[in-house]
Write a protein that holds these residues in place. Structure first.
Motif, PDB file in Angstrom:
ATOM      1  N   THR A 147       0.836  -1.207   0.000  1.00 33.22           N
ATOM      2  CA  THR A 147       0.000   0.000   0.000  1.00 33.22           C
ATOM      3  C   THR A 147       0.869   1.254   0.000  1.00 33.22           C
ATOM      4  O   THR A 147       2.092   1.186   0.127  1.00 33.22           O
ATOM      5  N   LYS A 148       0.211   2.400  -0.105  1.00 29.92           N
ATOM      6  CA  LYS A 148       0.934   3.677  -0.050  1.00 29.92           C
ATOM      7  C   LYS A 148       1.699   3.814   1.258  1.00 29.92           C
ATOM      8  O   LYS A 148       2.828   4.306   1.286  1.00 29.92           O
ATOM      9  N   ASP A 149       1.074   3.381   2.344  1.00 23.54           N
ATOM     10  CA  ASP A 149       1.735   3.496   3.646  1.00 23.54           C
ATOM     11  C   ASP A 149       3.022   2.689   3.684  1.00 23.54           C
ATOM     12  O   ASP A 149       4.032   3.136   4.238  1.00 23.54           O
ATOM     13  N   HIS A 150       2.994   1.488   3.100  1.00 26.03           N
ATOM     14  CA  HIS A 150       4.202   0.662   3.056  1.00 26.03           C
ATOM     15  C   HIS A 150       5.321   1.394   2.308  1.00 26.03           C
ATOM     16  O   HIS A 150       6.458   1.459   2.773  1.00 26.03           O
ATOM     17  N   VAL A 151       4.975   1.939   1.153  1.00 25.15           N
ATOM     18  CA  VAL A 151       5.974   2.585   0.301  1.00 25.15           C
ATOM     19  C   VAL A 151       6.511   3.854   0.961  1.00 25.15           C
ATOM     20  O   VAL A 151       7.722   4.116   0.941  1.00 25.15           O
ATOM     21  N   HIS A 152       5.622   4.629   1.565  1.00 20.10           N
ATOM     22  CA  HIS A 152       6.063   5.882   2.182  1.00 20.10           C
ATOM     23  C   HIS A 152       6.934   5.636   3.415  1.00 20.10           C
ATOM     24  O   HIS A 152       7.702   6.517   3.810  1.00 20.10           O
ATOM     25  N   LYS A 153       6.833   4.468   4.014  1.00 17.55           N
ATOM     26  CA  LYS A 153       7.695   4.139   5.154  1.00 17.55           C
ATOM     27  C   LYS A 153       9.149   3.960   4.739  1.00 17.55           C
ATOM     28  O   LYS A 153      10.044   3.951   5.589  1.00 17.55           O
ATOM     29  N   TRP A 154       9.378   3.771   3.440  1.00 23.62           N
ATOM     30  CA  TRP A 154      10.753   3.635   2.949  1.00 23.62           C
ATOM     31  C   TRP A 154      11.452   4.990   2.864  1.00 23.62           C
ATOM     32  O   TRP A 154      12.646   5.041   2.597  1.00 23.62           O
ATOM     33  N   ARG A 155      10.721   6.072   3.084  1.00 28.43           N
ATOM     34  CA  ARG A 155      11.262   7.398   2.825  1.00 28.43           C
ATOM     35  C   ARG A 155      11.750   8.083   4.097  1.00 28.43           C
ATOM     36  O   ARG A 155      11.736   9.292   4.204  1.00 28.43           O
ATOM     37  N   THR A 156      12.207   7.313   5.066  1.00 27.13           N
ATOM     38  CA  THR A 156      12.712   7.891   6.301  1.00 27.13           C
ATOM     39  C   THR A 156      14.154   8.370   6.121  1.00 27.13           C
ATOM     40  O   THR A 156      14.859   7.936   5.204  1.00 27.13           O
ATOM     41  N   ARG A 157      14.565   9.239   7.010  1.00 25.42           N
ATOM     42  CA  ARG A 157      15.937   9.759   6.938  1.00 25.42           C
ATOM     43  C   ARG A 157      16.955   8.641   7.111  1.00 25.42           C
ATOM     44  O   ARG A 157      17.997   8.628   6.452  1.00 25.42           O
ATOM     45  N   ARG A 158      16.655   7.701   8.017  1.00 24.21           N
ATOM     46  CA  ARG A 158      17.573   6.590   8.276  1.00 24.21           C
ATOM     47  C   ARG A 158      17.785   5.752   7.028  1.00 24.21           C
ATOM     48  O   ARG A 158      18.918   5.400   6.673  1.00 24.21           O
ATOM     49  N   ILE A 159      16.703   5.427   6.353  1.00 24.06           N
ATOM     50  CA  ILE A 159      16.811   4.623   5.132  1.00 24.06           C
ATOM     51  C   ILE A 159      17.554   5.396   4.046  1.00 24.06           C
ATOM     52  O   ILE A 159      18.348   4.826   3.293  1.00 24.06           O
ATOM     53  N   LYS A 160      17.325   6.695   3.967  1.00 24.47           N
ATOM     54  CA  LYS A 160      18.034   7.509   2.979  1.00 24.47           C
ATOM     55  C   LYS A 160      19.534   7.469   3.211  1.00 24.47           C
ATOM     56  O   LYS A 160      20.328   7.349   2.262  1.00 24.47           O
ATOM     57  N   GLU A 161      19.936   7.563   4.477  1.00 27.35           N
ATOM     58  CA  GLU A 161      21.367   7.533   4.793  1.00 27.35           C
ATOM     59  C   GLU A 161      21.981   6.183   4.434  1.00 27.35           C
ATOM     60  O   GLU A 161      23.060   6.110   3.838  1.00 27.35           O
ATOM     61  N   ILE A 162      21.290   5.110   4.802  1.00 30.91           N
ATOM     62  CA  ILE A 162      21.789   3.763   4.486  1.00 30.91           C
ATOM     63  C   ILE A 162      21.824   3.542   2.987  1.00 30.91           C
ATOM     64  O   ILE A 162      22.749   2.917   2.457  1.00 30.91           O
ATOM     65  N   SER A 163      20.808   4.077   2.283  1.00 35.30           N
ATOM     66  CA  SER A 163      20.702   3.854   0.839  1.00 35.30           C
ATOM     67  C   SER A 163      21.891   4.426   0.081  1.00 35.30           C
ATOM     68  O   SER A 163      22.351   3.846  -0.906  1.00 35.30           O
ATOM     69  N   LEU A 164      22.392   5.558   0.526  1.00 37.33           N
ATOM     70  CA  LEU A 164      23.548   6.159  -0.149  1.00 37.33           C
ATOM     71  C   LEU A 164      24.752   5.227  -0.095  1.00 37.33           C
ATOM     72  O   LEU A 164      25.474   5.063  -1.086  1.00 37.33           O
ATOM     73  N   VAL A 165      24.959   4.616   1.059  1.00 40.37           N
ATOM     74  CA  VAL A 165      26.071   3.681   1.213  1.00 40.37           C
ATOM     75  C   VAL A 165      25.858   2.450   0.349  1.00 40.37           C
ATOM     76  O   VAL A 165      26.766   2.017  -0.384  1.00 40.37           O
TER      77      VAL A 165
END
Length: 338
Positions: free
Chosen positions: A171-189
């Motif tokens: 759902t939208k809620d599932h997808v929007h949960k991926w947009r946290t600051r923590r995930i963004k930081e990990i994603s760059l690495v």
């Protein structure tokens, strides 16, 4: 379903990467940087695109829906299969019509998309986790059959179906949960690590990411299943990493994300012409940037009102845009006469 800026932004980014990936593909041979860039893009852009297609398939399974879907996907597929055959002949590309169900180039997506909706008829009755697990098992097993390949787009249909099914259930809620600051930081690495690994091991074939070849063709008839499982994991992580950075704000060009079918079907006329004409070369980073600008221009042009108006009858089987254009022209003429 009400339009969400996040999803339109995501589709716009992904369709740009589809066009850009096709633009740079001829320059990957003998160039580690270009091969790295190309392969990095392919780790996620089609799985993510297919995931979004599944996300917007919530109404799938009803009889009327399937009939409309056949008009929207199979009819354009048949038309463009013939059109591309003639176009290839016109530009001197050595690729004739080997069969109506042997998709030319990117047309496999239309046929597979139709099949994914059909598969949902059964898979939507299975608990989500179990259904996705079964879809992954099928995607892994299909690689052991050398006869399953491009015909009817069978290989890609089964290999990419888990992403479509995951998109259907989330759902939208599932997808929007991926947009946290923590995930963004990990994603760059993680994204940097993936790029580095591709650069370090250029012998890894990008064919593993295309989903169209058997393990035997890819050179790993025994361990291919484990490699595909790894590719599934990689694609899922990369997809989350990329979605984490997609903005949910509406921008001036956000609306283009709703026109991606036109870009997908029509951009091949540009790409195939460029490849046959050898118009471009890559000797410098500025050349890559230039190809990016060309790709963005193609996306913008093919999303334009005039292109959609002219091609809607064969892409969507409707004349709504032509009718609007005709009504506006009629109204202007009436005003001038009065």
């Amino acid at each position: 379903m009400k339009r969400d800026a996040f999803f339109d932004n995501a589709k716009l980014v992904l369709i740009f990467l589809v066009v850009f990936g096709h633009m740079i593909q001829p320059f990957t041979d003998g160039s580690r940087p270009m091969y790295t860039l190309y392969t990095w893009i392919y780790t996620f852009h089609m799985p993510a695109f297919i995931f979004l297609a599944g996300f917007f398939a919530k109404g799938s399974g009803e009889k009327d829906y399937i009939i409309q879907l056949a008009k929207k996907l199979i009819l354009p597929y048949l038309i463009f299969q013939l059109v591309y055959t003639g176009y290839y002949f016109f530009i001197g590309k050595d690729s004739g019509l080997t069969g109506i169900f042997y998709p030319h180039w990117s047309l496999w997506f239309l046929f597979s998309l139709f099949c994914w909706h059909i598969l949902l008829y059964w898979f939507k009755k299975i608990p989500p986790m179990l259904g996705v697990a079964i879809a992954v098992q099928i995607g892994v097993l299909v690689g052991y059959f050398s006869d399953v390949g491009h015909h009817f787009s069978l290989s890609r249909t089964f290999v990419f179906f888990p992403f479509f099914l995951a998109g259907y259930w989330l759902t939208k809620d599932h997808v929007h949960k991926w947009r946290t600051r923590r995930i963004k930081e990990i994603s760059l690495v993680l994204m940097a690590v993936v790029a580095g690994m591709i650069a370090m091991f250029p012998e890894f074939s990008s064919g593993w990411l295309l989903g169209s070849k058997s393990y035997e063709v890819l050179g790993s008839p025994e361990m291919g299943g484990l490699i595909r499982l790894g590719v599934y994991l990689l694609a899922g992580l990369m997809m989350i990493n990329v979605f984490a950075w997609i903005p949910n704000k509406e921008y001036r060009l956000t609306y283009l994300g709703g026109k991606t079918l036109y870009v997908y079907l029509l951009h091949g006329f540009f790409i195939q012409f460029f490849r046959e004409a050898n118009w471009f070369k890559v000797d410098h980073i500025l050349d890559v940037i230039g190809l990016g600008i060309v790709a963005a221009s193609i996306v913008y042009l093919l999303s334009s009102s005039i292109i959609r108006t002219l091609t809607q009858p064969i892409i969507e089987g409707r004349i709504q845009l032509l009718k609007k254009w005709w009504d506006r022209t009629d109204a202007k003429d009436s005003n001038l006469q009065s």
